[in-house]
Design a protein around this motif. Structure first.
Motif, PDB file in Angstrom:
ATOM      1  N   TRP A  65       8.849  35.208  14.317  1.00 26.03           N
ATOM      2  CA  TRP A  65      10.129  35.768  14.754  1.00 26.03           C
ATOM      3  C   TRP A  65      10.127  36.070  16.248  1.00 26.03           C
ATOM      4  CZ3 TRP A  65      14.684  36.144  12.306  1.00 26.03           C
ATOM      5  CH2 TRP A  65      14.689  35.807  10.957  1.00 26.03           C
ATOM      6  N   ILE A  66       9.042  36.612  16.753  1.00 22.02           N
ATOM      7  CA  ILE A  66       8.960  36.928  18.186  1.00 22.02           C
ATOM      8  C   ILE A  66       9.073  35.661  19.018  1.00 22.02           C
ATOM      9  CG2 ILE A  66       7.411  37.772  20.001  1.00 22.02           C
ATOM     10  CD1 ILE A  66       6.455  39.881  17.977  1.00 22.02           C
ATOM     11  N   SER A  67       8.365  34.611  18.627  1.00 20.91           N
ATOM     12  CA  SER A  67       8.424  33.371  19.402  1.00 20.91           C
ATOM     13  C   SER A  67       9.808  32.727  19.313  1.00 20.91           C
ATOM     14  CB  SER A  67       7.349  32.393  18.949  1.00 20.91           C
ATOM     15  OG  SER A  67       7.574  31.971  17.630  1.00 20.91           O
ATOM     16  N   ALA A  68      10.447  32.798  18.162  1.00 20.94           N
ATOM     17  CA  ALA A  68      11.784  32.209  18.014  1.00 20.94           C
ATOM     18  C   ALA A  68      12.809  32.981  18.838  1.00 20.94           C
ATOM     19  CB  ALA A  68      12.188  32.200  16.545  1.00 20.94           C
ATOM     20  N   ILE A  69      12.758  34.292  18.797  1.00 20.31           N
ATOM     21  CA  ILE A  69      13.705  35.110  19.565  1.00 20.31           C
ATOM     22  C   ILE A  69      13.452  34.959  21.059  1.00 20.31           C
ATOM     23  CG2 ILE A  69      14.438  37.480  20.058  1.00 20.31           C
ATOM     24  CD1 ILE A  69      13.941  38.043  17.040  1.00 20.31           C
ATOM     25  N   ALA A  70      12.180  34.930  21.459  1.00 19.13           N
ATOM     26  CA  ALA A  70      11.859  34.752  22.878  1.00 19.13           C
ATOM     27  C   ALA A  70      12.341  33.390  23.378  1.00 19.13           C
ATOM     28  CB  ALA A  70      10.353  34.895  23.101  1.00 19.13           C
ATOM     29  N   GLY A  71      12.166  32.364  22.580  1.00 18.95           N
ATOM     30  CA  GLY A  71      12.653  31.038  22.965  1.00 18.95           C
ATOM     31  C   GLY A  71      14.167  31.003  23.067  1.00 18.95           C
ATOM     32  N   ALA A  72      14.852  31.646  22.124  1.00 17.78           N
ATOM     33  CA  ALA A  72      16.317  31.693  22.155  1.00 17.78           C
ATOM     34  C   ALA A  72      16.809  32.481  23.366  1.00 17.78           C
ATOM     35  CB  ALA A  72      16.852  32.295  20.870  1.00 17.78           C
ATOM     36  N   LEU A  73      16.148  33.602  23.674  1.00 14.53           N
ATOM     37  CA  LEU A  73      16.521  34.391  24.853  1.00 14.53           C
ATOM     38  C   LEU A  73      16.334  33.586  26.132  1.00 14.53           C
ATOM     39  CD1 LEU A  73      15.126  37.974  24.159  1.00 14.53           C
ATOM     40  CD2 LEU A  73      17.485  37.374  24.689  1.00 14.53           C
ATOM     41  N   ALA A  74      15.193  32.937  26.249  1.00 17.90           N
ATOM     42  CA  ALA A  74      14.913  32.161  27.458  1.00 17.90           C
ATOM     43  C   ALA A  74      15.925  31.033  27.627  1.00 17.90           C
ATOM     44  CB  ALA A  74      13.493  31.590  27.389  1.00 17.90           C
ATOM     45  N   LEU A  75      16.229  30.342  26.550  1.00 15.16           N
ATOM     46  CA  LEU A  75      17.192  29.249  26.628  1.00 15.16           C
ATOM     47  C   LEU A  75      18.598  29.759  26.923  1.00 15.16           C
ATOM     48  CD1 LEU A  75      16.380  26.349  26.355  1.00 15.16           C
ATOM     49  CD2 LEU A  75      17.241  26.370  24.027  1.00 15.16           C
ATOM     50  N   LEU A  76      18.957  30.911  26.369  1.00 13.04           N
ATOM     51  CA  LEU A  76      20.270  31.499  26.637  1.00 13.04           C
ATOM     52  C   LEU A  76      20.398  31.912  28.101  1.00 13.04           C
ATOM     53  CD1 LEU A  76      22.972  32.322  25.403  1.00 13.04           C
ATOM     54  CD2 LEU A  76      21.943  34.512  24.797  1.00 13.04           C
ATOM     55  N   ILE A  77      19.346  32.457  28.666  1.00 14.78           N
ATOM     56  CA  ILE A  77      19.360  32.845  30.079  1.00 14.78           C
ATOM     57  C   ILE A  77      19.495  31.608  30.971  1.00 14.78           C
ATOM     58  CG2 ILE A  77      17.925  33.800  31.937  1.00 14.78           C
ATOM     59  CD1 ILE A  77      16.872  35.818  29.828  1.00 14.78           C
ATOM     60  N   VAL A  78      18.720  30.581  30.670  1.00 12.69           N
ATOM     61  CA  VAL A  78      18.810  29.351  31.457  1.00 12.69           C
ATOM     62  C   VAL A  78      20.197  28.739  31.337  1.00 12.69           C
ATOM     63  CG1 VAL A  78      17.959  26.960  31.606  1.00 12.69           C
ATOM     64  CG2 VAL A  78      16.345  28.853  31.403  1.00 12.69           C
ATOM     65  N   TYR A  79      20.746  28.737  30.141  1.00 15.48           N
ATOM     66  CA  TYR A  79      22.088  28.187  29.936  1.00 15.48           C
ATOM     67  C   TYR A  79      23.128  28.964  30.734  1.00 15.48           C
ATOM     68  CZ  TYR A  79      26.342  26.682  27.595  1.00 15.48           C
ATOM     69  OH  TYR A  79      27.584  26.208  27.326  1.00 15.48           O
ATOM     70  N   ARG A  80      23.028  30.282  30.727  1.00 14.51           N
ATOM     71  CA  ARG A  80      23.972  31.094  31.504  1.00 14.51           C
ATOM     72  C   ARG A  80      23.826  30.847  32.996  1.00 14.51           C
ATOM     73  NH1 ARG A  80      24.254  37.123  28.816  1.00 14.51           N
ATOM     74  NH2 ARG A  80      25.260  36.484  26.867  1.00 14.51           N
ATOM     75  N   LEU A  81      22.605  30.683  33.460  1.00 19.97           N
ATOM     76  CA  LEU A  81      22.399  30.419  34.880  1.00 19.97           C
ATOM     77  C   LEU A  81      22.966  29.058  35.291  1.00 19.97           C
ATOM     78  CD1 LEU A  81      18.763  31.742  35.418  1.00 19.97           C
ATOM     79  CD2 LEU A  81      20.889  32.748  36.276  1.00 19.97           C
ATOM     80  N   LEU A  82      22.818  28.073  34.434  1.00 21.11           N
ATOM     81  CA  LEU A  82      23.284  26.733  34.766  1.00 21.11           C
ATOM     82  C   LEU A  82      24.784  26.541  34.577  1.00 21.11           C
ATOM     83  CD1 LEU A  82      20.453  24.523  33.224  1.00 21.11           C
ATOM     84  CD2 LEU A  82      20.828  25.066  35.635  1.00 21.11           C
ATOM     85  N   PHE A  83      25.337  27.111  33.522  1.00 23.20           N
ATOM     86  CA  PHE A  83      26.718  26.820  33.175  1.00 23.20           C
ATOM     87  C   PHE A  83      27.639  28.029  33.179  1.00 23.20           C
ATOM     88  CE2 PHE A  83      24.150  23.589  31.014  1.00 23.20           C
ATOM     89  CZ  PHE A  83      24.670  22.483  31.629  1.00 23.20           C
ATOM     90  N   GLY A  84      27.142  29.181  33.582  1.00 23.37           N
ATOM     91  CA  GLY A  84      27.965  30.377  33.614  1.00 23.37           C
ATOM     92  C   GLY A  84      28.979  30.315  34.748  1.00 23.37           C
ATOM     93  N   ARG A  85      30.019  31.071  34.582  1.00 25.01           N
ATOM     94  CA  ARG A  85      31.037  31.117  35.636  1.00 25.01           C
ATOM     95  C   ARG A  85      30.507  31.869  36.836  1.00 25.01           C
ATOM     96  NH1 ARG A  85      35.940  32.811  31.684  1.00 25.01           N
ATOM     97  NH2 ARG A  85      36.086  30.831  30.611  1.00 25.01           N
ATOM     98  N   SER A  86      30.863  31.396  37.998  1.00 22.15           N
ATOM     99  CA  SER A  86      30.428  32.084  39.206  1.00 22.15           C
ATOM    100  C   SER A  86      31.237  33.373  39.371  1.00 22.15           C
ATOM    101  CB  SER A  86      30.613  31.193  40.431  1.00 22.15           C
ATOM    102  OG  SER A  86      31.980  30.896  40.613  1.00 22.15           O
ATOM    103  N   ARG A  87      30.597  34.351  39.900  1.00 19.61           N
ATOM    104  CA  ARG A  87      31.253  35.641  40.098  1.00 19.61           C
ATOM    105  C   ARG A  87      31.642  35.772  41.552  1.00 19.61           C
ATOM    106  NH1 ARG A  87      29.271  38.996  35.456  1.00 19.61           N
ATOM    107  NH2 ARG A  87      27.869  37.588  34.421  1.00 19.61           N
ATOM    108  N   ASP A  88      32.862  35.379  41.866  1.00 16.65           N
ATOM    109  CA  ASP A  88      33.343  35.400  43.257  1.00 16.65           C
ATOM    110  C   ASP A  88      33.742  36.780  43.688  1.00 16.65           C
ATOM    111  OD1 ASP A  88      34.798  32.324  42.438  1.00 16.65           O
ATOM    112  OD2 ASP A  88      33.094  32.618  43.756  1.00 16.65           O
TER     113      ASP A  88
END
Length: 88
Positions: A65-88
């Protein structure tokens, strides 16, 4: 664990990751769910390759569970950094 178990674990890990990292995600719940599934696979793979800890023993094993949640968190952070809306 089989592939179906990893998908179910990924769905749950994605939900936990979303609870731990609230906010509006680009893509909505479907993309967040897919990120959770992919994150659980990536987290499990990294755990077995880097930490040399096999996590395919039981569905209710804490390291799984720890490895699955950590992987999901890391991927979610990367996804937000790459495709998140810019904060102007």
């Amino acid at each position: 664990m089989g592939i179906v178990s990893w998908i179910i674990l990924g769905l749950l890990a994605g939900a936990v990751a979303k609870l731990l990292l609230p906010g509006k995600d680009p893509g909505g719940i479907v993309i967040t769910t897919l990120i959770g599934i992919a994150g659980s696979f990536i987290g499990g793979w990294l755990s077995s390759k880097i930490l040399h800890k096999s996590i395919t023993v039981h569905f209710f094993d804490l390291p799984t569970w720890i490895s699955a949640i950590a992987g999901a968190l890391a991927l979610l952070i990367v996804y937000r950094l790459l495709f998140g809306r810019s904060r102007d």
